[in-house]
Design an enzyme around this catalytic site. Sequence first.
Site, PDB file in Angstrom:
ATOM      1  N   GLU A  37     -47.297  96.108 124.850  1.00 31.61           N
ATOM      2  CA  GLU A  37     -46.338  96.578 125.849  1.00 31.61           C
ATOM      3  C   GLU A  37     -46.943  97.660 126.743  1.00 31.61           C
ATOM      4  O   GLU A  37     -46.569  97.810 127.899  1.00 31.61           O
ATOM      5  CB  GLU A  37     -45.093  97.113 125.119  1.00 31.61           C
ATOM      6  CG  GLU A  37     -43.843  97.182 125.963  1.00 31.61           C
ATOM      7  CD  GLU A  37     -42.579  97.296 125.107  1.00 31.61           C
ATOM      8  OE1 GLU A  37     -42.024  96.264 124.701  1.00 31.61           O
ATOM      9  OE2 GLU A  37     -42.142  98.425 124.828  1.00 31.61           O
ATOM     10  N   HIS A  86     -58.366  82.140 104.863  1.00 29.18           N
ATOM     11  CA  HIS A  86     -58.188  80.718 104.570  1.00 29.18           C
ATOM     12  C   HIS A  86     -57.174  80.081 105.512  1.00 29.18           C
ATOM     13  O   HIS A  86     -56.581  79.070 105.190  1.00 29.18           O
ATOM     14  CB  HIS A  86     -57.788  80.539 103.110  1.00 29.18           C
ATOM     15  CG  HIS A  86     -58.904  80.882 102.179  1.00 29.18           C
ATOM     16  ND1 HIS A  86     -59.599  79.940 101.455  1.00 29.18           N
ATOM     17  CD2 HIS A  86     -59.500  82.072 101.896  1.00 29.18           C
ATOM     18  CE1 HIS A  86     -60.545  80.533 100.750  1.00 29.18           C
ATOM     19  NE2 HIS A  86     -60.505  81.822 100.993  1.00 29.18           N
ATOM     20  N   LYS A  94     -33.751  89.645 130.247  1.00 29.14           N
ATOM     21  CA  LYS A  94     -32.433  90.272 130.117  1.00 29.14           C
ATOM     22  C   LYS A  94     -31.560  89.935 131.314  1.00 29.14           C
ATOM     23  O   LYS A  94     -30.383  89.602 131.163  1.00 29.14           O
ATOM     24  CB  LYS A  94     -32.583  91.799 130.037  1.00 29.14           C
ATOM     25  CG  LYS A  94     -33.175  92.317 128.744  1.00 29.14           C
ATOM     26  CD  LYS A  94     -32.888  93.826 128.690  1.00 29.14           C
ATOM     27  CE  LYS A  94     -33.861  94.570 127.830  1.00 29.14           C
ATOM     28  NZ  LYS A  94     -33.701  96.032 127.986  1.00 29.14           N
TER      29      LYS A  94
END
Lengths: 421, 421
Positions: free
Chosen positions: B274, B295, B409
């Site tokens: 961010e 793995h 948003k």
Amino acid sequence: MVKVDLSGAMGFLDSTGPDYGAAGQAHRALAEGKGAGADFTGWRELPRRVQGEELKQITAAAERIRDTSEVLVVVGIGGSYLGARAGIELIQPKNGPEVIFAGTGLSPDALVSKLEQLGDRDFSINVVSKSGTTLEPAAAFRIFRGLLEKKYGAGARRRIYATTDKARGVLKTIADKEGYESFVVPDDVGGRFSVLSAVGLLPLAAAGCDVHTMVGAAAEAMYELDLRSPDNPAWQYAATRNALYAKGKKIEILASYEPSFRYMAEWWKQLYGESEGKNGVGIYPASVEYNADLHSMGQYIQDGPRTLMETVVSFDRPRKDYEMPFVMGDPDGLNYLAGRGLGEISRVAMEAVKAAHVAGGVPNMGVSVPRRDEEGFAELVCFFEMACAISGYMLGVNPFDQPGVEAYKKNMFRMLGKPGT
Amino acid sequence: MVKVDLSGAMGFLDSTGPDYGAAGQAHRALAEGKGAGADFTGWRELPRRVQGEELKQITAAAERIRDTSEVLVVVGIGGSYLGARAGIELIQPKNGPEVIFAGTGLSPDALVSKLEQLGDRDFSINVVSKSGTTLEPAAAFRIFRGLLEKKYGAGARRRIYATTDKARGVLKTIADKEGYESFVVPDDVGGRFSVLSAVGLLPLAAAGCDVHTMVGAAAEAMYELDLRSPDNPAWQYAATRNALYAKGKKIEILASYEPSFRYMAEWWKQLYGESEGKNGVGIYPASVEYNADLHSMGQYIQDGPRTLMETVVSFDRPRKDYEMPFVMGDPDGLNYLAGRGLGEISRVAMEAVKAAHVAGGVPNMGVSVPRRDEEGFAELVCFFEMACAISGYMLGVNPFDQPGVEAYKKNMFRMLGKPGT
């Protein structure tokens, strides 16, 4: 069945769209056993092969574990645990023994935490290792086996289930000598493709998943995913992500709006990272959990380097919806949502994120199945496996080997002074 | 204190090494308040500022929560929960209430799971939101507050702790009207830098962490990390990762050998993603958990595109070591390790992985603190914050804003029909 939605990706491709010709060639090479690593394509047959006697043995053992154990300790690393863990966390079966995954590391603190979690409850062990020589699970098996023997004496051996090579290796030798009930890691299936063998099915069944339904759905999905057509969702996903990679989208972010999807994403990362990341090529597989990570990785995804593609896995219906309550006086201003289901609200959020990311330059692929249950799990597993094989062939690699995993092991065994190194 | 080991990275840099001149300039801009986003650099002062009255109020409230609650529901998203969750999972304090983190998504299935987890146990809520209008935590707060009011009636308000703006916003208004005990989200600190304010400290204290020790260690760390010198580990890390980025290492993998580090990695991803992912630039922050992911992602890291760098966080000593047992007859061939501590074995594995990855073309940076406890947590937090600010300035971005988070948003509120959109 799995549906793939490419509406958020097509605008990023050439007008010819995904290269279904190349996908078809890759699929043909796979089907005819003419591609690289053809000896390791037995996963396509697993659902059909396991039905019948093997599934009966698995469910009988699972019943015995459920009858005798409050905890099942699954000892395995990589493909020997990720699929089972992914399925158990996604499906969240009820009333089974708690499953503790051990053998994934060497941290003493993590081991002590697991021992505390186990406590003095009744338990069984399912040790999963093709060879028995991989250090992390071998060490954990030695430790948990010691506890089991201390607790149950001679009866301990009836609480150990070994999933290993059918004929040879350290673990097979121990299992035969001690008389552990054994299950087979097939020779023609790599670890990351093995969840629908006993490797995954025994812990899944013990935890309470309906493996009959799962395997039935998988058999159907494998059949449909083997149809050679641009309508095949595996072709759509494989061809599109390769086209995006060729256009500079180097990182694929697998996103879900369900926190229970976390280990599916980990399973997917192994499947794609280990299959494609070689010879200096391969999309970097990353994952996020939305909405949480919209408030952490969201900024980077929206505005960082335009080298990302995003694949969103969703489920058509929630298991149980939850209605937003009404509050008198509307102190928080949310009454415009009152009476609406979180399922719908979450779906709107998903569409809003897709629009924002596509507008920001991140191509978006949607992958959906009807439900978050045994069928949905089986469908996603088969879809991602088939698409991975096709995608790897399109990329020009052998999607079934993992030579790079040996490098650290060699160093480690030498530095630890293992005899013979 | 934090130590940075650059021995696995120097071979990938020019002979002049990291650009400490640029790191010094960035540090000066930060210290003198002359860089971008200088209004949001209050995090440097948090440890000193919070000592005294505020910390007393926090610990008193934490005691009340511990006395009255079997569960603390923390409602918050992004920087409003990641730091607290990271600390609680890393430190694993004992005997506190269970902490359930809510408000991080909109999935009804996930909500129902959390409600089941809560059951009918006694609980309190700590709602953390600067404004109170972010949808995910606002919706969760409405729901959990409703449950609390149903369970405790008029007494519910004494079980709600609001961490919010000091003067305005929806949540502050509700808190004042209802008489919730309130804590302040400082104006000059962004969410991802806020863990050492009440945002993180109240849940950490309630869970049983020693926040006095934590804050004391943080004050000391911030002091040392503010010394302008190439010996400053924050300079070393910031300058090295920027140099590697300039050389084509586009992805930074944060690795740890401790599973309890998982949410620290999530916190780090928000902090760096961010802060730096904007204007089309920024290192992609990814994470792995070793040995497990050796793995799964190990193959890609060893042999995939050489666009990776790796940062390994480790702790000098385990909390409690565990000795590899001896087994008569050595059936699994591990007696060469018998009597040795897993701590030592794990450390050898870490060195083996480093050597393999460096040889494979992946630069490796080591970050270590003495212990996995309150002090180690504080030291890592201060180190990564300071290095992030310096690194962001070196990259030429404002590390303290997050304009890209608004995009989804806006779409979401409009598509949901929020009044006024």
